[in-house]
Design a protein around this motif. Structure first.
Motif, mmCIF file in Angstrom:
data_model
loop_
_atom_site.group_PDB
_atom_site.id
_atom_site.type_symbol
_atom_site.label_atom_id
_atom_site.label_comp_id
_atom_site.label_asym_id
_atom_site.label_seq_id
_atom_site.Cartn_x
_atom_site.Cartn_y
_atom_site.Cartn_z
ATOM 1 N N THR A 70 2.410 6.632 -1.242
ATOM 2 C CA THR A 70 1.139 6.054 -1.383
ATOM 3 C C THR A 70 1.038 5.274 -2.911
ATOM 4 O O THR A 70 1.358 6.167 -3.814
ATOM 5 C CB THR A 70 -0.232 6.641 -1.287
ATOM 6 N N VAL A 71 0.986 3.787 -2.774
ATOM 7 C CA VAL A 71 1.326 3.259 -4.277
ATOM 8 C C VAL A 71 0.205 3.488 -5.203
ATOM 9 O O VAL A 71 0.699 3.980 -6.276
ATOM 10 C CB VAL A 71 1.281 1.777 -3.998
ATOM 11 N N SER A 72 -1.094 4.007 -4.876
ATOM 12 C CA SER A 72 -2.046 4.283 -5.543
ATOM 13 C C SER A 72 -2.096 5.795 -6.363
ATOM 14 O O SER A 72 -2.660 5.797 -7.304
ATOM 15 C CB SER A 72 -3.636 4.173 -5.036
ATOM 16 N N THR B 76 8.657 5.890 -9.026
ATOM 17 C CA THR B 76 8.905 6.323 -7.913
ATOM 18 C C THR B 76 8.873 5.223 -6.951
ATOM 19 O O THR B 76 9.973 4.920 -6.070
ATOM 20 C CB THR B 76 8.130 7.582 -7.220
ATOM 21 N N ILE B 77 8.081 4.442 -7.145
ATOM 22 C CA ILE B 77 7.858 3.088 -6.263
ATOM 23 C C ILE B 77 8.875 2.032 -6.514
ATOM 24 O O ILE B 77 9.495 1.528 -5.684
ATOM 25 C CB ILE B 77 6.430 2.637 -6.434
ATOM 26 N N GLY B 78 9.211 2.194 -7.980
ATOM 27 C CA GLY B 78 10.231 0.828 -8.191
ATOM 28 C C GLY B 78 11.426 1.372 -7.520
ATOM 29 O O GLY B 78 12.234 0.552 -7.253
ATOM 30 N N ASP B 79 11.719 2.651 -7.600
ATOM 31 C CA ASP B 79 12.834 3.343 -6.922
ATOM 32 C C ASP B 79 13.215 2.853 -5.645
ATOM 33 O O ASP B 79 14.228 2.081 -5.294
ATOM 34 C CB ASP B 79 12.990 4.813 -7.174
ATOM 35 N N VAL C 207 0.751 -1.303 -0.081
ATOM 36 C CA VAL C 207 -0.141 0.085 0.016
ATOM 37 C C VAL C 207 0.909 1.189 -0.108
ATOM 38 O O VAL C 207 0.514 2.230 -0.703
ATOM 39 C CB VAL C 207 -0.925 -0.030 1.341
ATOM 40 N N LYS C 208 2.064 1.124 0.787
ATOM 41 C CA LYS C 208 2.770 2.269 1.044
ATOM 42 C C LYS C 208 4.384 2.019 0.969
ATOM 43 O O LYS C 208 4.525 0.906 1.369
ATOM 44 C CB LYS C 208 2.506 3.389 2.224
#
Length: 682
Positions: free
Chosen positions: A292-294, A300-303, A281-282
């Motif tokens: 927040t993933v959504s 950014t999340i992949g980083d 989720v985060k």
């Protein structure tokens, strides 16, 4: 007191000025490096300005739904002057871009907050327009407000439409499902804007980095700007091992990040908090920065998940029972099992060794591991002990990596000789030779490629094809025949870098795979092949040319390959599976290329549009899950190694399933049988 107040007001301007000066210094250093080292440097002129401007604006506002026409017109004053800024060391124009972008984001946030207090209209005499091309910029904020009112209503209807496949069953539930879908639509869109505006320094840093990157890609698509963290992450992707959480994740149909596998012995496994099916989720770094993933970009999340820049992170996961759990993790150096070579025995009348090589990795970090050529050598040894009749090397979706490893891999299949030519910016020709004259495997060989097989994959495959050493099977490769190296912008600081194209490689015949790609000996239909972005589609791709080769080599007899290729093409034409793939490709191409008419803004129309692609995707899912007639087994060495490791057994089962449903492997086995028959003495 007044002087302090004025200082506080001036502080943001001073910071921006410092950033502007820093950007100019980096631009100047980048240009100096590219002019000195690039294979074909280009002048800094109006063409560069227009290219960088257009790409940067598209990055900021791809669909023309953020800026107003007046704002774009003001930015367009810089379209032909960026080159002057580079030459004169005056990059204040970038401050204008950043401020305009921030103003536009704040306007979008205000529009969303205003609409959140108003009811959305789900039945209106209006329609949603769809286009592959950007729409004209709106002139007034009221027009953007009207668009977002309609867009949010569409997103709500879209979300509800995906809750079922029968319109008559879903329609009565609309009122019940609407509040949650509405909340989700507003929260997601507001979260995306807030994450850009409210994280100190992120917006400016990201815009600066992307601007510098567009400057580099003007010289060619594969030259890039790297910060130190980005360079470390890039290198780790090509390495035998890297810092890892010990998690395999994927995106589900709702674009949520789900946990697929937990690697035994990794940080996630040791925490004892993760299960397959958990939703991430985060993500955060434990220092207050959290996404927040959504509502954050996948980049950014992949980083956070995969780069070496973030070692200590905190994942918030949602368990199957809905419980939210916050788990701190420290990344651990682990062998990259998902990108290393692996093998199976595949049988259908003929017994072959099947080796999958996801990328050309090496041990950049000197952690005691070996590169992919040594791994493939070991796989060959294990397979030959099983008495195989031939070998299939799968380079489908292998985007390349270490050229030295590709050179060494080619040497496993020939007994000495040249494998490629290199040309530098001064047109000096270098002949690359097999570094090890011993022959590791001399039997029948098939190489599988597709449109995502690139660079080092093309380097290796071209050598096998020129020596008539292998039958190349699949679809044409990507067409990247250039080599890059990572260089510091400042030798003394080593904090900013550029990946620079410094050489082109050519086939030992003097031909080139640049733009054209590697043309298979046997063309097979590949799902989604026409949608793969190949080198020829890049505006700044290096041109294709040829050399008068200085290499001297002795190819094998081509007649067995030609005979096997003819037999294969005849089988493919008559094979119902490949006929089904070709027909599905036609259907997919029509879906992607069709010009959508305006969609009436009613739930029934939205539902029908959303589910209009369901029959095609069902065919795709059924086809890729369909088992072939091949028997897939492990070699005895791997079986013994995995017996006491449940995690390895699960990962092996997933890979084995991929092999079991691979029609290209099935055809490769038939080609091996033909090669054996063609080379057997009467």
């Amino acid at each position: 007191m007044k002087s302090i107040a004025w200082l506080l007001l001036l502080l943001p301007l001073l910071v921006r000025a410092q950033d502007s000066q820093s950007t100019c210094r980096t631009l100047a250093a980048l240009n100096k490096l590219l002019q000195r080292e690039h294979y074909r440097p280009k002048p800094v002129d109006d063409s560069l300005s227009a290219y960088v401007f257009d790409r940067f604006v598209d990055y900021l506002d791809e669909n023309h739904l953020l800026f107003l026409q007046g704002e774009y017109d003001a930015l367009a004053n810089y379209r032909f002057s960026i080159d002057d800024a580079v030459k004169n060391g005056d990059c204040r124009f970038l401050d204008t871009f950043i401020q305009t972008y921030r103003t536009a984001l704040e306007r979008r946030r205000g529009i969303l907050q205003k609409l959140k207090t108003e009811p959305l209209q789900y039945v209106r005499r209006d329609s949603m327009r769809f286009s592959k091309d950007a729409f004209p910029f709106e002139k007034h904020e009221a027009q953007l407000t009207r668009y977002w009112s309609k867009r949010l209503a569409f997103e709500v209807m879209d979300d509800i439409a995906r809750s079922g496949t029968k319109l008559d069953s879903v329609r009565p539930l609309f009122a019940k499902l609407e509040p949650d879908a509405r909340t989700k639509a507003f929260d997601t869109n507001l979260c995306k804007v807030n994450s850009l505006l409210d994280t100190p320094g992120d917006l400016e840093r990201d815009l600066r980095t992307n601007f510098l990157n567009f400057f580099c890609t003007y010289f060619d698509p594969h030259s890039n700007y790297f910060s130190d963290d980005a360079r470390t992450s890039f290198m780790s992707q090509l390495s035998t091992g890297n810092l890892s959480l010990g998690l395999y994740v994927s995106l589900n149909e709702r674009e949520e990040i789900t946990v697929d596998e937990i690697v035994p012995g990794g940080p996630a496994a040791r925490s004892q908090q993760f299960e397959k099916g958990d939703i991430v989720v985060k993500v955060g770094n434990g220092s207050g920065i959290q996404y927040t993933v959504s509502c954050a970009s996948l980049e950014t999340i992949g980083d956070f998940l995969f780069s070496d820049a973030h070692i200590d992170i905190v994942l918030t996961i949602r368990k199957k029972n809905g419980t939210l759990l916050e788990v701190p993790l420290r990344k651990k150096f682990m062998r990259a099992e998902d990108t290393t070579a692996y093998s199976f025995i595949a049988e259908k009348g003929t017994k072959v060794g099947y080796i999958v090589l996801p990328q050309f990795y090496t041990d950049f970090n000197n952690n005691g591991y070996v590169g992919c050529s040594d791994d493939v050598r070991r796989e060959i040894q294990k397979l030959t002990e099983e008495g195989i009749d031939g070998l299939v090397l799968d380079l489908q979706d292998n985007g390349g990596g270490s050229m030295e490893e590709a050179e060494a891999l080619a040497g496993l299949f020939i007994e000495g000789g040249p494998v490629a030519l290199l040309s530098d910016r001064r047109n000096r020709q270098t002949v690359l030779k097999d570094p090890d004259k011993s022959l590791v495997y001399g039997g029948p060989l098939v190489v599988l490629i597709n449109g995502n097989s690139a660079s080092a994959s093309e380097f290796f495959t071209a050598a096998m094809q020129d020596y008539n050493r292998a039958v190349v099977v699949g679809s044409p490769s990507l067409g990247k025949a250039s080599m890059q190296t990572i260089l510091p912008l400042d030798e003394t600081k080593q904090d900013e870098f550029a990946k620079v194209t410094v050489q082109k490689f050519y086939r030992i015949t003097g031909g080139s795979a640049q733009i054209a790609g590697i043309q298979p000996d046997v063309n097979l239909p590949v799902l989604f092949d026409s949608l793969v972005e190949r080198e020829r589609q890049y505006d700044t791709a290096l041109q294709r040319d040829t050399l008068v080769s200085k290499a001297r080599f002795r190819p094998f007899d081509r007649k067995p390959i030609e005979r096997a290729a003819r037999n294969s093409q005849a089988r493919v034409v008559a094979d119902p599976v490949f006929g089904e793939i070709a027909a599905l490709n036609t259907e997919i191409n029509q879906l992607y290329s069709r010009k959508k008419p305006p969609l009436p803004m009613t739930f029934d129309d939205v539902f029908r549009e959303i589910h209009s692609v369901d029959p095609t995707w069902k065919k795709v899912k059924d086809l890729i899950a369909r088992p072939t007639g091949c028997r897939i087994t492990n070699n005895r060495t791997d079986l013994l190694r995995m017996q006491q490791n449940d995690g390895q057994l699960e990962l092996n089962a997933a890979k084995m399933k991929d092999a079991q449903t691979n029609p290209y492997l099935e055809e490769a086995i038939a080609i091996i049988a033909d090669l054996r028959q063609a080379t057997q003495k009467p």
